[in-house]
Design an enzyme around this catalytic site. Structure first.
Site, mmCIF file in Angstrom:
data_model
loop_
_atom_site.group_PDB
_atom_site.id
_atom_site.type_symbol
_atom_site.label_atom_id
_atom_site.label_comp_id
_atom_site.label_asym_id
_atom_site.label_seq_id
_atom_site.Cartn_x
_atom_site.Cartn_y
_atom_site.Cartn_z
ATOM 1 N N ASP A 43 36.537 -23.931 -3.443
ATOM 2 C CA ASP A 43 35.382 -24.154 -4.311
ATOM 3 C C ASP A 43 35.568 -25.430 -5.145
ATOM 4 O O ASP A 43 36.556 -25.564 -5.854
ATOM 5 C CB ASP A 43 35.245 -22.923 -5.232
ATOM 6 C CG ASP A 43 33.846 -22.723 -5.764
ATOM 7 O OD1 ASP A 43 33.253 -23.709 -6.236
ATOM 8 O OD2 ASP A 43 33.361 -21.581 -5.732
ATOM 9 N N THR A 84 27.440 -23.407 -5.607
ATOM 10 C CA THR A 84 28.304 -22.455 -4.906
ATOM 11 C C THR A 84 27.559 -21.517 -3.943
ATOM 12 O O THR A 84 27.959 -21.375 -2.793
ATOM 13 C CB THR A 84 29.087 -21.615 -5.936
ATOM 14 O OG1 THR A 84 29.894 -22.519 -6.688
ATOM 15 C CG2 THR A 84 29.968 -20.587 -5.269
ATOM 16 N N HIS A 491 28.617 -30.232 -10.817
ATOM 17 C CA HIS A 491 28.157 -30.624 -9.482
ATOM 18 C C HIS A 491 26.723 -30.176 -9.300
ATOM 19 O O HIS A 491 26.201 -29.437 -10.134
ATOM 20 C CB HIS A 491 29.056 -29.992 -8.424
ATOM 21 C CG HIS A 491 29.269 -28.520 -8.661
ATOM 22 N ND1 HIS A 491 28.402 -27.560 -8.218
ATOM 23 C CD2 HIS A 491 30.234 -27.851 -9.366
ATOM 24 C CE1 HIS A 491 28.827 -26.366 -8.607
ATOM 25 N NE2 HIS A 491 29.931 -26.511 -9.322
HETATM 26 ZN ZN ZN Z 1 31.284 -23.722 -6.062
HETATM 27 ZN ZN ZN Z 2 31.018 -24.922 -10.007
#
Ligand code: ZN
Ligand code: ZN
Ligand code: ZN
Length: 551
Positions: A43, A84, A491
């Site tokens: 991740d 995510t 992000h």
């Molecule tokens: Zn992520």
């Molecule tokens: Zn994140």
């Protein structure tokens, strides 16, 4: 006559023989499939974490995958937002939010006029806890994953297990037909849990794992694995760009996790350290035995998402010592997992890939300090401006329903009742938004559905745009501008720092090599389907990467 007959007989026998050979070679081909496919997601792993920390990695982790497997060095997300939920869904379903419907982690749901969570499901119950943290399922995911297709292909004989500290990181990769997905519930429990979507009670091996107090053993000191002076690939430990933990004045090593757990949600603090990844590796290794994965010739699928890297990145930022140490330690956990696979499934019997759900931006305040254009976007001020703009207030009624995920949702009923034209209202909104500082572009939903974009940010927006679920107007911020605290990384954008992520293939049926050819996330699942000789995920839009596969 007799001669002719015997020629016939011989021909018949020969053709039987060749028929047999064909059948035999097909049987061989089936037997040659990997016993286990492992899909690893790290991740928030930027591509350059492979190269930046390369000299710090051992031979058995990332380097083994890079040097003995196939390294796609120019691999990107081809949609926004790079979050995510969408990332995990796209890697395993071979398509984008446009098709699979996971448009964000949380989004405003037009139908219920409320926020929904990508993996949330109140129709199922928690398993392994009385907390609501188990009320999760993949029901919002519209398409199949390659693991689903493997289940269908094998008449449900091939297993699927999904594992992560994050619920969505375990659930979305494993798909709809998974035997189980397990995720970590911290707080005052520190256990791996699941939901009744999969099973009614935790299997004995999971209960046994939870009873080992493994999680508790990680409430220890977090210091750098090697002498901090050797961490030359990151900035100074003490700087103005890091968050840190509540209860400790500076974001500097060492961290006493046992003490800090009091002020940082108990066992949840483990998730935000490299030990969260170690715990996931421990659990994944236990699952190999517990679920008997890869023990027969029917391919099983194990998905493992290492999510602690994301928490550490958000807290300390791309350039931090904490991120460097987290990757050095993750490398060791990956080595441990590979060694367990070698022992339990057998070298050459499994196929593995590793990618990430998105990258991350360097902390904008750090970038500004070194003269790179960057900045912060005040979403609250922006919302106030839009909500107060005269154009969108008709007789005291606000035409804007919701602003979230860089999208504006209009009140379509109100627009209708005032006799306004939806497309005109959308366009007027675009005209206002584009004037706003640090906004780079704005588009109407209508433009997303009336033209096909082949490149640029327009194409990425379109691939992330789901007509049923997405908003009426979409906007894009300037490069390295984020709506976030002044410390840590985040992000979500269409820029390279968020789209460029590792893609490594390794093991059975995989060539050794590398490419700089552009590949995209939706290519991964079709590549695995092609390797297994099974149907592509039903919504797959990517293509198999032929050059990584042995034929
Ligand atoms: Zn992520
Ligand atoms: Zn994140
Ligand atoms: Zn630090």
């Amino acid at each position: 006559m007799r001669a002719i007959v015997s020629v016939f007989v011989i021909c018949f026998l020969l053709s039987c023989q060749s028929q047999k050979n064909i059948i035999k070679s097909n049987v061989n081909a089936i037997n040659e499939q990997p016993k286990l496919v492992i899909g690893i997601v790290v991740d928030q792993m930027r591509y350059d974490y492979l190269t930046r920390f390369y000299s710090k990695y051992g031979d058995g982790g990332f380097k083994r995958l890079m040097n003995q497997g196939f390294n796609c060095k120019n691999n990107h997300f081809n949609y926004v937002p790079t979050y995510t939920g969408p990332g995990h869904a796209s890697i395993f379903s071979g398509t984008t939010p446009k098709m699979h419907g996971i448009i964000s982690n949380n989004w405003y749901d037009k139908v219920s006029d409320s926020y929904v969570y990508c993996a949330g499901d109140t129709t199922v119950q928690s398993v392994g806890t009385t907390n609501k943290a188990g009320q999760m399922s993949p029901h919002r995911l519209k398409t199949t994953s390659f693991a689903d297709e493997n289940r269908l292909f094998t008449q449900m004989r091939g297993k699927t297990i999904g594992i992560s500290v994050k619920d969505r990181g375990a659930i979305l990769p494993a798909g709809h037909t998974a035997n189980a997905a397990y995720w970590f519930h911290g707080a005052d429990e520190g256990h791996f849990i699941s939901s009744t979507y999969y099973l009614e009670t935790l299997p004995s091996w999971v209960q046994a794992f939870n009873n080992t107090a493994k999680a508790e053993s990680y409430l220890k000191e977090w210091n750098t694995l090697y002498n901090i002076s050797t961490y030359t690939e990151s900035g100074s430990d003490l700087n103005a760009f890091e968050g840190g933990f509540k209860g400790k004045k500076t974001a500097t090593f060492p961290y006493d996790l046992k003490a800090l757990s009091q002020t940082n949600r108990g066992y949840d603090i483990i998730k935000a350290t490299p030990y969260g990844n170690s715990l996931v590796a421990d659990f994944a290794i236990a699952a190999l035995d517990g679920e008997q994965l890869g023990q027969d010739n029917i391919t099983d699928v194990l998905t493992v998402s290492f999510s602690s890297t994301d928490y550490v990145g958000h807290n300390f930022g791309v350039n931090s010592k904490e991120v460097e140490d987290t990757y050095i330690r993750l490398d060791k956990d990956i080595e441990r997992l590979l060694n367990a696979l070698d022992t339990k499934v057998g070298k050459g019997n499994y196929t593995l890939f590793l990618s990430s759900d998105h990258g991350a931006v360097e902390v904008p305040s750090y970038l500004e300090s070194v003269k790179v254009p960057a900045g912060y976007f005040d979403t609250d001020a922006f919302k106030t401006m839009l909500n107060e703009s005269v154009v969108f207030n008709y007789s005291g009624e606000n035409l804007i329903k919701n602003i979230s995920n860089n999208q504006v949702f209009l009140d379509r009923e109100a627009i209708k009742s005032y006799g306004l034209n939806l497309i005109d209202v959308q366009q007027e909104l675009v005209n206002i938004i584009i004037e706003y500082p640090k906004v780079y572009k704005a588009y109407t939903a209508t433009s997303m559905t009336s033209a096909e974009f082949s490149n640029g940010v327009e194409s990425l927006l379109q691939m992330g745009f789901n007509q049923k679920r997405s908003g009426d107007v979409l906007f894009v911020l300037d490069p390295a501008v984020i709506s976030y605290s002044k410390t840590g990384s985040t992000h979500g954008s269409a820029l390279n720092y968020d789209t460029h992520v590792p893609l490594l293939f390794f093991g059975k049926g995989i060539k050794t090599g590398s490419t700089l050819q552009h590949t995209t996330i939706p290519d991964i699942a079709p590549t695995m389907s092609a390797l297994l000789g099974i149907s592509f995920p039903n919504g797959a839009t990517g293509s198999p990467l032929e050059f990584v596969l042995e034929h």
